[in-house]
Scaffold this motif. Sequence first.
Motif, short mmCIF file in Angstrom:
data_model
loop_
_atom_site.label_atom_id
_atom_site.label_comp_id
_atom_site.label_asym_id
_atom_site.label_seq_id
_atom_site.Cartn_x
_atom_site.Cartn_y
_atom_site.Cartn_z
N SER A 40 33.24 -40.50 -11.99
CA SER A 40 31.78 -40.16 -12.65
C SER A 40 31.59 -38.95 -13.15
CB SER A 40 30.84 -41.08 -11.68
OG SER A 40 30.85 -40.43 -10.54
N ALA A 41 30.90 -38.02 -12.18
CA ALA A 41 30.39 -36.85 -12.54
C ALA A 41 31.87 -35.83 -12.71
CB ALA A 41 29.80 -36.05 -11.01
N GLY A 42 31.35 -34.88 -13.47
CA GLY A 42 32.55 -33.83 -14.04
C GLY A 42 32.83 -33.00 -12.66
N ALA A 104 24.90 -23.67 -14.26
CA ALA A 104 24.52 -23.87 -15.55
C ALA A 104 22.88 -24.28 -15.40
CB ALA A 104 25.25 -24.21 -16.43
N LYS A 105 22.98 -25.47 -14.47
CA LYS A 105 21.81 -26.46 -14.57
C LYS A 105 20.50 -25.69 -14.24
CE LYS A 105 21.83 -31.43 -13.39
NZ LYS A 105 22.31 -32.21 -12.16
N GLN A 106 20.56 -24.65 -13.33
CA GLN A 106 19.23 -24.03 -13.02
C GLN A 106 18.86 -22.99 -13.93
OE1 GLN A 106 19.18 -20.66 -11.12
NE2 GLN A 106 16.93 -20.87 -10.90
N VAL A 209 29.73 -24.31 -20.37
CA VAL A 209 30.35 -24.37 -19.03
C VAL A 209 32.02 -24.95 -19.15
CG1 VAL A 209 28.28 -24.58 -17.76
CG2 VAL A 209 29.72 -26.49 -18.52
N TYR A 210 32.16 -25.56 -20.35
CA TYR A 210 33.47 -25.88 -20.80
C TYR A 210 34.62 -25.15 -21.33
CZ TYR A 210 31.24 -30.18 -18.73
OH TYR A 210 30.29 -31.15 -18.15
N GLU A 211 33.98 -23.78 -21.57
CA GLU A 211 34.82 -22.78 -22.53
C GLU A 211 36.11 -22.76 -22.35
OE1 GLU A 211 33.96 -18.79 -22.21
OE2 GLU A 211 33.51 -18.89 -20.17
N1 GLU Z 1 27.64 -31.76 -15.16
C1 GLU Z 1 28.65 -32.74 -14.57
C2 GLU Z 1 28.27 -34.02 -15.33
O1 GLU Z 1 28.18 -34.12 -16.31
C3 GLU Z 1 28.15 -32.96 -13.04
C4 GLU Z 1 26.91 -33.88 -12.67
C5 GLU Z 1 25.64 -33.30 -12.86
O2 GLU Z 1 25.33 -31.85 -12.53
O3 GLU Z 1 24.93 -33.75 -13.44
O4 GLU Z 1 28.97 -34.72 -14.88
#
Ligand code: GLU
Length: 394
Positions: A40-42, A104-106, A209-211
């Motif tokens: 599921s999550a990356g 990166a989310k923050q 983030v995937y660079e």
């Molecule tokens: N960014 C990742 C994803 O797309 C990890 C989960 C998340 O932080 O939302 O699965």
Amino acid sequence: MYESKSISTRVQNSEPSSTVMIADKARLLREEGQKVFDFSAGRAFEPTPGYVIEAAIAAMRSGDTHQTMAKGTTVYRKACAAKLQRENNIIADPEKELVATMGAKQGLTISLLALINPGDEVIVEDPCFVSYKQTIQYLGGKAVPVPLRPENKFRWDKEELENHISPKTKAVILCSPHNPTGVVHSPEDLRELASLAVKYNLYVITDEVYERMTWGGRRHVNLATLPDMKSRTITLMSLTKSFSMGGWRIGFIYADEAIIKELEKLQQHLITSVNSFVQAGGAVAFGQEPLQEVKTYWTEWEKKVEYFTGALNDIDGLKCDMPEGSFYAWTDISALGISSETFATRLLMKENVAVIHGSSFGQTATDYIRITCVKSWEEIHEGLRRIHAFVQGL
Ligand code: GLU
């Protein structure tokens, strides 16, 4: 009489994050003793490289356990600047053009907080990472999705993009390599976006983030390096994916001094600083050429993505191309005649295999599921066997 109080409608009306929610569900099943195959999550299977862990432990032992400067330690920011120079051909001033973030989310949250006034519009790709639209909405902005169509190989159509720009548009969020489709925007794509940003005076937040995950010899190009883009680009980077450091929550923002000044204020109020010893680990990761240990992850990931997507494509009813970048298998399930949500829910129930339904990434993606390919070979083989059995049983 005062009315009874309730949670804000802004939050009540919001959707949970599919990526985090499904990963949490998979974890709970595991804690209950079930064997779960979690795509599921990356999150990659590999551990954080040992030399980064050692640096964080050494920092803790030497007393580096207090809050740091709000924009991050000087050592960390210098390491980020060194990385930008070494790998991205960007000369950044560590004092004025960088701020440490908790992933990166923050970084995305404070960037949007700094840009959005109530009612401002922000253009997002459709599909896009699940938290973009939600964060824009939390901050009183309006997300304007622009479809990335399969017939256009999930790239923007410049005219369509331009048609979605209004006087209220403040910014565009770009993700390249792209989550979830795996598209790597070419220099031409980026030039087109840059010309619109300049023409309509827009900011662009680029999630990079995937660079490091560009396959088939492709190269990642930073939007900020294009002419006239530095002052209007906010670049988000992190160690979460590339160094398998998701639990550390560490990244940075590179932007113009005028923007960083505002972001620094936000960090002062919102988090005080990123965890001190985490920055010490991050400084070692960013500050030097990645060691062989890490480079091996990336070559291994390309092999896993190639194998996984190829095997999915061989299953009757599924269509999946090798992505240009990122570590997701963006899988077309339209031939099966069920929604992506039903597919994901039933797959988890019947086979204990967790994947993400495409509909959570956008309206154009209801016929897709996203699968994270970078798990152990054992999980990949058994997961594929189970997906195959599930599809055959439909
Ligand atoms: N960014 C990742 C994803 O797309 C990890 C989960 C998340 O932080 O939302 O699965």
